[in-house]
Design an enzyme around this catalytic site. Sequence first.
Site, short mmCIF file in Angstrom:
data_model
loop_
_atom_site.label_atom_id
_atom_site.label_comp_id
_atom_site.label_asym_id
_atom_site.label_seq_id
_atom_site.Cartn_x
_atom_site.Cartn_y
_atom_site.Cartn_z
N GLN A 1 0.82 -1.20 0.00
CA GLN A 1 0.00 0.00 0.00
C GLN A 1 0.86 1.25 0.00
O GLN A 1 1.94 1.28 0.58
CB GLN A 1 -0.93 0.00 1.22
CG GLN A 1 -2.00 1.08 1.17
CD GLN A 1 -3.05 0.89 2.25
OE1 GLN A 1 -3.21 -0.19 2.79
NE2 GLN A 1 -3.77 1.95 2.57
N HIS B 1 1.00 -3.31 10.88
CA HIS B 1 2.10 -4.16 11.35
C HIS B 1 2.56 -3.83 12.78
O HIS B 1 3.75 -3.72 13.05
CB HIS B 1 3.28 -4.10 10.38
CG HIS B 1 2.91 -4.44 8.98
ND1 HIS B 1 2.50 -5.72 8.61
CD2 HIS B 1 2.85 -3.69 7.85
CE1 HIS B 1 2.22 -5.71 7.31
NE2 HIS B 1 2.41 -4.51 6.84
N SER C 1 4.26 -6.59 2.25
CA SER C 1 2.99 -6.45 2.98
C SER C 1 1.83 -6.93 2.10
O SER C 1 1.73 -8.11 1.80
CB SER C 1 2.81 -4.99 3.41
OG SER C 1 1.69 -4.84 4.25
N LEU C 2 0.94 -6.04 1.70
CA LEU C 2 -0.15 -6.38 0.79
C LEU C 2 0.36 -7.16 -0.42
O LEU C 2 -0.32 -8.06 -0.93
CB LEU C 2 -0.83 -5.09 0.34
CG LEU C 2 -1.61 -5.12 -0.97
CD1 LEU C 2 -2.90 -5.91 -0.80
CD2 LEU C 2 -1.89 -3.72 -1.46
N ARG D 1 -9.20 -7.29 4.49
CA ARG D 1 -8.00 -6.90 5.24
C ARG D 1 -7.96 -5.38 5.44
O ARG D 1 -7.69 -4.88 6.54
CB ARG D 1 -6.75 -7.37 4.48
CG ARG D 1 -5.40 -7.12 5.14
CD ARG D 1 -4.33 -7.73 4.26
NE ARG D 1 -2.98 -7.65 4.80
CZ ARG D 1 -2.11 -6.70 4.51
NH1 ARG D 1 -2.47 -5.72 3.67
NH2 ARG D 1 -0.89 -6.71 5.03
N GLN E 1 1.35 -11.68 9.69
CA GLN E 1 1.85 -10.52 8.95
C GLN E 1 1.14 -9.23 9.37
O GLN E 1 1.72 -8.15 9.37
CB GLN E 1 1.64 -10.76 7.45
CG GLN E 1 2.23 -9.70 6.55
CD GLN E 1 1.39 -9.50 5.30
OE1 GLN E 1 0.27 -9.01 5.38
NE2 GLN E 1 1.93 -9.90 4.17
#
Length: 348
Positions: free
Chosen positions: A38, A241, A123-124, A148, A290
Amino acid sequence: MLRLSLRRGLRSGLDFSRRASFATSTAHSKFAILFPGQGAQYVGMGKDLYDTYPVARDVFEQANETLGEDLASLMFAGDQDKLTLTANAQPAILVTSIALFRVFESEYKLDLLKHCAYVLGHSLGEYSALVAVGALDLGDAVKLVRLRGQAMQESVSQRTEPTAMTALVLQGTSIDALKTHLGAIQPMLPSGEVAQLANINSSKQVVLSGTRRGVGLAVQELQARRLAARAIDLPVSAPFHCSLMAPAADTMREALRNITFRTPVLPIITNVLGEPVSDPAQFPELLVRQVTHTVQWLASQHYCQDHGIQDFISFGPGRVLANLLKRELPKATIRPIATTNDIKQFRL
C-alpha cells in the site's frame, strides 16, 4: 534484403526488440519477482493496461465482478482520497500488479518455473505474490485484501487516541542495535502508548507504527541518541504491522479458514520469516501474523542475494521497491514494470 526489411519494419513502427522472449532467449539468469504494498496507488493507474491488453481487462473485470462494484472506474478516474482509503487501495494495487504481471507473462512467454527463482511481495504485495505463483485464486485474493483493508481500518476506528506510522532514516547504527534501543524505549513510554517496528525496509530505513504520541516520543529518543536522522510521517489511515492491529488479525484468521491454498510453482519469501515457504498449509497463519508483525523486507532482499539472485523485476504501480532495492543492493539489476510503456520497452 534483410536491411530493407528492417528499414520497412522501422518505418511501420514495429518494435523488433520485442520479438525476443524468455522462451527463445538463453542470455539470462534466474531472477526474483517483486510486488509492492500500500502507498503506491494513484488515480489513473492501470488504465493504459485496460485500454491496450485484453488479458489485463479480464483481471480488472474479474475484480469488479468479485466485489460487486466498479473498482476499475475508481482507479481510472475516481477521487484520490477515496482510492487511498485502505479498503480500496489494497484491492486496487493487487489488481494492477496482477494485470501487469499477466500482460508481461503473455507478451514475453514467461515461465516462472524455468526463469524465476523466488517471488516476494511487500505487505499487501504478498497476496499478489501468492496469486502470481498459483497458490491463491485472484477472486479469493481480491476479497481477502478488501476485508484486510476494512479490518485494519476498523481496528482503530473506536480508539480515541490518534495513531501514526513514521519512516526513519538511520544513521550510525545497525538494525540489531536499533531493535535493542526500541526494546528499552517501549517500557519508558506512558501507559497505553505504542511504538513498534513495522517495516525493516533496508539497512538504512525502517518504519515505526503505533500511537501518535508513542511513535513521536520514540522518534525523539532515537534522534537524541543520534541513531536516526530524518523522520517522515506517512499519510496512512491505520498503524499497520503492530499490536494495535490484533483485531484485524483475528478477522483475517477467521476468513482464511475458508480459503483454499495450493502449492506454489515457486517458493514465496514471506514477510514474517524473510525466507522462502512452499507449503500451502503455512500460508494462512503467516498471513495472519503478517498483520501485526514486522515486514522483514531487508532480510528478504538479502536472502535473494545470498542465494545468487542479482536480477529482479517488480510488478505494480510506482517504483518504491525498485528504489529501495537499488540502494540496498547496488550491484543488482532491478527493472520496474509499472505501465504499458515499461512492458513495451523491456529488454531481455
